[in-house]
Design a protein around this motif. Sequence first.
Motif, PDB file in Angstrom:
ATOM      1  N   TYR A  97       0.826  -1.199   0.000  1.00  0.00           N
ATOM      2  CA  TYR A  97       0.000   0.000   0.000  1.00  0.00           C
ATOM      3  C   TYR A  97       0.865   1.255   0.000  1.00  0.00           C
ATOM      4  O   TYR A  97       1.900   1.318   0.678  1.00  0.00           O
ATOM      5  N   ASN A  98       0.408   2.222  -0.749  1.00  0.00           N
ATOM      6  CA  ASN A  98       0.997   3.558  -0.722  1.00  0.00           C
ATOM      7  C   ASN A  98       0.404   4.284   0.490  1.00  0.00           C
ATOM      8  O   ASN A  98      -0.812   4.389   0.619  1.00  0.00           O
ATOM      9  N   ILE A  99       1.263   4.784   1.385  1.00  0.00           N
ATOM     10  CA  ILE A  99       0.827   5.421   2.627  1.00  0.00           C
ATOM     11  C   ILE A  99       1.203   6.896   2.602  1.00  0.00           C
ATOM     12  O   ILE A  99       2.313   7.250   2.186  1.00  0.00           O
ATOM     13  N   ASN A 100       0.292   7.750   3.040  1.00  0.00           N
ATOM     14  CA  ASN A 100       0.621   9.166   3.189  1.00  0.00           C
ATOM     15  C   ASN A 100       1.792   9.312   4.161  1.00  0.00           C
ATOM     16  O   ASN A 100       1.753   8.770   5.278  1.00  0.00           O
ATOM     17  N   ALA A 101       2.835  10.051   3.763  1.00  0.00           N
ATOM     18  CA  ALA A 101       4.051  10.135   4.575  1.00  0.00           C
ATOM     19  C   ALA A 101       3.817  10.856   5.898  1.00  0.00           C
ATOM     20  O   ALA A 101       4.431  10.522   6.915  1.00  0.00           O
ATOM     21  N   ASP A 102       2.934  11.864   5.910  1.00  0.00           N
ATOM     22  CA  ASP A 102       2.618  12.541   7.168  1.00  0.00           C
ATOM     23  C   ASP A 102       1.962  11.573   8.149  1.00  0.00           C
ATOM     24  O   ASP A 102       2.280  11.564   9.342  1.00  0.00           O
ATOM     25  N   ALA A 103       1.033  10.769   7.638  1.00  0.00           N
ATOM     26  CA  ALA A 103       0.363   9.792   8.494  1.00  0.00           C
ATOM     27  C   ALA A 103       1.348   8.750   9.011  1.00  0.00           C
ATOM     28  O   ALA A 103       1.297   8.350  10.186  1.00  0.00           O
ATOM     29  N   ALA A 104       2.258   8.311   8.144  1.00  0.00           N
ATOM     30  CA  ALA A 104       3.258   7.326   8.556  1.00  0.00           C
ATOM     31  C   ALA A 104       4.174   7.898   9.636  1.00  0.00           C
ATOM     32  O   ALA A 104       4.464   7.240  10.639  1.00  0.00           O
ATOM     33  N   ALA A 105       4.627   9.131   9.441  1.00  0.00           N
ATOM     34  CA  ALA A 105       5.518   9.750  10.420  1.00  0.00           C
ATOM     35  C   ALA A 105       4.815   9.928  11.761  1.00  0.00           C
ATOM     36  O   ALA A 105       5.407   9.682  12.822  1.00  0.00           O
ATOM     37  N   ALA A 106       3.553  10.346  11.736  1.00  0.00           N
ATOM     38  CA  ALA A 106       2.803  10.546  12.978  1.00  0.00           C
ATOM     39  C   ALA A 106       2.619   9.223  13.716  1.00  0.00           C
ATOM     40  O   ALA A 106       2.786   9.152  14.944  1.00  0.00           O
ATOM     41  N   ALA A 107       2.272   8.170  12.971  1.00  0.00           N
ATOM     42  CA  ALA A 107       2.058   6.867  13.603  1.00  0.00           C
ATOM     43  C   ALA A 107       3.352   6.307  14.177  1.00  0.00           C
ATOM     44  O   ALA A 107       3.364   5.748  15.286  1.00  0.00           O
ATOM     45  N   ILE A 108       4.451   6.455  13.439  1.00  0.00           N
ATOM     46  CA  ILE A 108       5.744   5.961  13.922  1.00  0.00           C
ATOM     47  C   ILE A 108       6.199   6.750  15.139  1.00  0.00           C
ATOM     48  O   ILE A 108       6.648   6.181  16.139  1.00  0.00           O
ATOM     49  N   ALA A 109       6.081   8.073  15.086  1.00  0.00           N
ATOM     50  CA  ALA A 109       6.467   8.906  16.227  1.00  0.00           C
ATOM     51  C   ALA A 109       5.644   8.552  17.456  1.00  0.00           C
ATOM     52  O   ALA A 109       6.169   8.469  18.575  1.00  0.00           O
ATOM     53  N   GLY A 110       4.341   8.338  17.253  1.00  0.00           N
ATOM     54  CA  GLY A 110       3.484   7.978  18.372  1.00  0.00           C
ATOM     55  C   GLY A 110       3.842   6.626  18.959  1.00  0.00           C
ATOM     56  O   GLY A 110       3.891   6.458  20.182  1.00  0.00           O
ATOM     57  N   ALA A 111       4.091   5.662  18.097  1.00  0.00           N
ATOM     58  CA  ALA A 111       4.440   4.320  18.574  1.00  0.00           C
ATOM     59  C   ALA A 111       5.757   4.319  19.337  1.00  0.00           C
ATOM     60  O   ALA A 111       5.934   3.549  20.293  1.00  0.00           O
ATOM     61  N   LEU A 112       6.681   5.184  18.938  1.00  0.00           N
ATOM     62  CA  LEU A 112       7.983   5.290  19.605  1.00  0.00           C
ATOM     63  C   LEU A 112       7.931   6.186  20.833  1.00  0.00           C
ATOM     64  O   LEU A 112       8.923   6.279  21.560  1.00  0.00           O
ATOM     65  N   LYS A 113       6.783   6.880  21.050  1.00  0.00           N
ATOM     66  CA  LYS A 113       6.675   7.901  22.108  1.00  0.00           C
ATOM     67  C   LYS A 113       7.838   8.890  21.973  1.00  0.00           C
ATOM     68  O   LYS A 113       8.544   9.200  22.926  1.00  0.00           O
ATOM     69  N   ALA A 114       8.015   9.391  20.754  1.00  0.00           N
ATOM     70  CA  ALA A 114       9.144  10.260  20.431  1.00  0.00           C
ATOM     71  C   ALA A 114       9.085  11.567  21.204  1.00  0.00           C
ATOM     72  O   ALA A 114       8.013  12.061  21.567  1.00  0.00           O
ATOM     73  N   GLU A 115      10.266  12.123  21.447  1.00  0.00           N
ATOM     74  CA  GLU A 115      10.339  13.437  22.091  1.00  0.00           C
ATOM     75  C   GLU A 115       9.693  14.491  21.207  1.00  0.00           C
ATOM     76  O   GLU A 115       8.995  15.374  21.692  1.00  0.00           O
TER      77      GLU A 115
END
Length: 287
Positions: A178-196
């Motif tokens: 699947y082609n994923i919106n990059a903003d959505a991917a970054a938000a989901a990854i940052a959230g999953a990592l509990k990024a600073e």
Amino acid sequence: MTPDNSRRAEVLTHALPYIRRYRDKTIVVKYGGSAMVRDDLKKAVMGDIALLSLIGIKVVLVHGGGPEITEFMKKIGKEPEFTDGLRVTDAETAEIAQMVLAGKINKTLVNLIENMGGKAIGLSGADGHLIRAKELDPRLGFVGEITEINTELITDLSEKGYIPVISSIGYDKAGNVYNINADAAAAAIAGALKAESLISMTDTAGILRDKNDPASLIPEICVSDAPRLIGDGIITGGMIPKINCCTEAIRRGVKKVFVIDGRIPHSIIIETLTDEGIGTMFTGSEI
């Protein structure tokens, strides 16, 4: 000491508290827009990311590449089609997206980081079952909505000093890509990592009260105020889904989200390691 050397020393001294604050913390950078298209800015951004990694910050780079996908499609005589601002992605277009994002763009960025002295590993969302997705809308074909982020591979690489460079490609249990919106991917990854923090590089100065006046930049927004700003017509058009992703990142546990102007050289360093900051910061302090 010459004035230039004195200035350099002053800059490094002022950066020290920020280096201490972010050391061993995770920052996710969403990369796209003009900073991705222009070679000079691309080199500057990868240099900044390498620098942040070298001083002990765990950087995760997430990228898209819509213009490059469109360019390749036109080269082979395939006309791009969009619905509600999203690319209609049939099976052939999904293959093109995977080839362009996970191949050409991803490996180019990895190579640039390595040449700047950093250590980088290129990944797509299909590697290590990193981004699991499902069909977002039957009208769009293989455009994905993220259902799960597997952070194990990202964390392992970061702990070993590597910069994960992730293209916004997802997969499902049936093996569909699947082609994923990059903003959505970054938000989901940052959230999953509990990024600073999540830093989203755009083609604007940030959120402006008056889109024609750069001096009207809003430096800080609580995400609870975002619906009002959308209703008042301050946040409009393509910025709305981007801001929705910022809000989602905060709700998933990211402490701060920055929307910065990727057209400005070294904007990541300015935002991360100086008093000045740049762009608009989103927080969840009132949620």
